[in-house]
Design a protein around this motif. Sequence first.
Motif, PDB file in Angstrom:
ATOM      1  N   GLY A   1       0.830  -1.198   0.000  1.00 15.62           N
ATOM      2  CA  GLY A   1       0.000   0.000   0.000  1.00 15.62           C
ATOM      3  C   GLY A   1       0.864   1.247   0.000  1.00 15.62           C
ATOM      4  N   CYS A   2       0.198   2.388   0.124  1.00 13.97           N
ATOM      5  CA  CYS A   2       0.908   3.649   0.133  1.00 13.97           C
ATOM      6  C   CYS A   2       0.200   4.600   1.077  1.00 13.97           C
ATOM      7  CB  CYS A   2       1.014   4.235  -1.256  1.00 13.97           C
ATOM      8  SG  CYS A   2      -0.617   4.556  -2.006  1.00 13.97           S
ATOM      9  N   LEU A   3       0.966   5.617   1.455  1.00 15.47           N
ATOM     10  CA  LEU A   3       0.407   6.595   2.379  1.00 15.47           C
ATOM     11  C   LEU A   3       0.214   7.950   1.729  1.00 15.47           C
ATOM     12  CD1 LEU A   3       2.510   5.715   5.567  1.00 15.47           C
ATOM     13  CD2 LEU A   3       0.145   5.095   5.084  1.00 15.47           C
ATOM     14  N   VAL A   4       1.165   8.331   0.898  1.00 13.24           N
ATOM     15  CA  VAL A   4       1.096   9.645   0.241  1.00 13.24           C
ATOM     16  C   VAL A   4       1.355   9.486  -1.247  1.00 13.24           C
ATOM     17  CG1 VAL A   4       1.794  10.937   2.310  1.00 13.24           C
ATOM     18  CG2 VAL A   4       3.535  10.093   0.729  1.00 13.24           C
ATOM     19  N   THR A   5       0.920  10.483  -2.012  1.00 18.39           N
ATOM     20  CA  THR A   5       1.076  10.425  -3.465  1.00 18.39           C
ATOM     21  C   THR A   5       2.487  10.762  -3.897  1.00 18.39           C
ATOM     22  OG1 THR A   5      -1.227  11.081  -3.724  1.00 18.39           O
ATOM     23  CG2 THR A   5       0.178  11.342  -5.639  1.00 18.39           C
ATOM     24  N   SER A   6       3.186  11.587  -3.128  1.00 12.24           N
ATOM     25  CA  SER A   6       4.472  12.093  -3.595  1.00 12.24           C
ATOM     26  C   SER A   6       5.478  10.994  -3.873  1.00 12.24           C
ATOM     27  CB  SER A   6       5.038  13.090  -2.579  1.00 12.24           C
ATOM     28  OG  SER A   6       5.199  12.466  -1.318  1.00 12.24           O
ATOM     29  N   GLY A   7       5.559  10.021  -2.991  1.00 13.82           N
ATOM     30  CA  GLY A   7       6.533   8.967  -3.200  1.00 13.82           C
ATOM     31  C   GLY A   7       6.217   8.146  -4.437  1.00 13.82           C
ATOM     32  N   ALA A   8       4.932   7.861  -4.653  1.00  9.66           N
ATOM     33  CA  ALA A   8       4.546   7.093  -5.847  1.00  9.66           C
ATOM     34  C   ALA A   8       4.795   7.918  -7.098  1.00  9.66           C
ATOM     35  CB  ALA A   8       3.083   6.696  -5.761  1.00  9.66           C
ATOM     36  N   ASP A   9       4.512   9.215  -7.015  1.00  8.70           N
ATOM     37  CA  ASP A   9       4.733  10.077  -8.177  1.00  8.70           C
ATOM     38  C   ASP A   9       6.189  10.069  -8.603  1.00  8.70           C
ATOM     39  OD1 ASP A   9       2.129  10.742  -8.303  1.00  8.70           O
ATOM     40  OD2 ASP A   9       2.334  12.673  -7.251  1.00  8.70           O
ATOM     41  N   ALA A  10       7.063   9.884  -7.664  1.00 14.78           N
ATOM     42  CA  ALA A  10       8.486   9.888  -7.978  1.00 14.78           C
ATOM     43  C   ALA A  10       8.937   8.589  -8.609  1.00 14.78           C
ATOM     44  CB  ALA A  10       9.295  10.158  -6.716  1.00 14.78           C
TER      45      ALA A  10
END
Length: 283
Positions: A1-10
């Motif tokens: 899973g993920c918590l924030v969008t910023s890390g995935a966006d990177a």
Amino acid sequence: GCLVTSGADAGAADGGLGSERSRCNVATHSCVQCVVDDHCPAGTRCTGSVCVPGCDAARACPTGLTCCSGGCVDTTRNPASCGACGTACTAPNAEPGCVAGVCAVARCTAPFGDCDGMAANGCEVDTLTSTSHCGGCGVACPARAHASNACAMGACTFTCDAGFADCDGDAANGCEVELAVTTSHCGACGTACSATNGVAGCAAGACTVASCDTGFGDCDGMAANGCEVNTRSSAAHCGRCGGACPAPANGAAVCTAGVCTLGACSEGFADCNAMDADGCEVT
């Protein structure tokens, strides 16, 4: 899973799913392909967290495509929107096409042909029956002598005019025989006329005697037996038809070289003055 969008966006492999699902749905803490339309390439929209084809006033299509009814369309080639959205091409007896934004004929429905090159009327010619385009565009049936042309099942044919016939079977010269006057084909192909002791003729499709040889006559008017009388020796037709020799007194008339003369005298009579006019005048 993920918590924030910023890390995935990177592009981080958050949750081990890799860059294909590089957006984070923070509400569900799941990595997805997209959350909003701006996450998708031009010409696609975010639906169910997946980029699918689509467009609107705010979401433009890639260069060269036009947004029509929520879809990206190449109006230079799409027959449903040719040149502009909603401009549909139609072509009778054909599959419509679009070339450089102009309606065209993509493919004719057999046996029709687009012989005038005009997309507006589609494939306008039935090549099975057209004498100008028989079997294909530009294949015209040639004119035949004394005949009318036709096209049947894509092949040129012809029908002879009344009173004429194709007796030699050569289409190139059409219906070359006039049956009413041709002695070799009088009234029908192969019906040849002949005349004994004369020259045969053909009139109104029936055999006749055109002329008799010298010394002969067609005295019964029947073409079948030709010139049946020898007018040089016939006492009934001496010199000509109907020129019967008169019966001499006490003797018989004969025809010699077309001239009536006195023949044999009856028994007990004689021609003592050698004059044919009074017959056998002496008993």
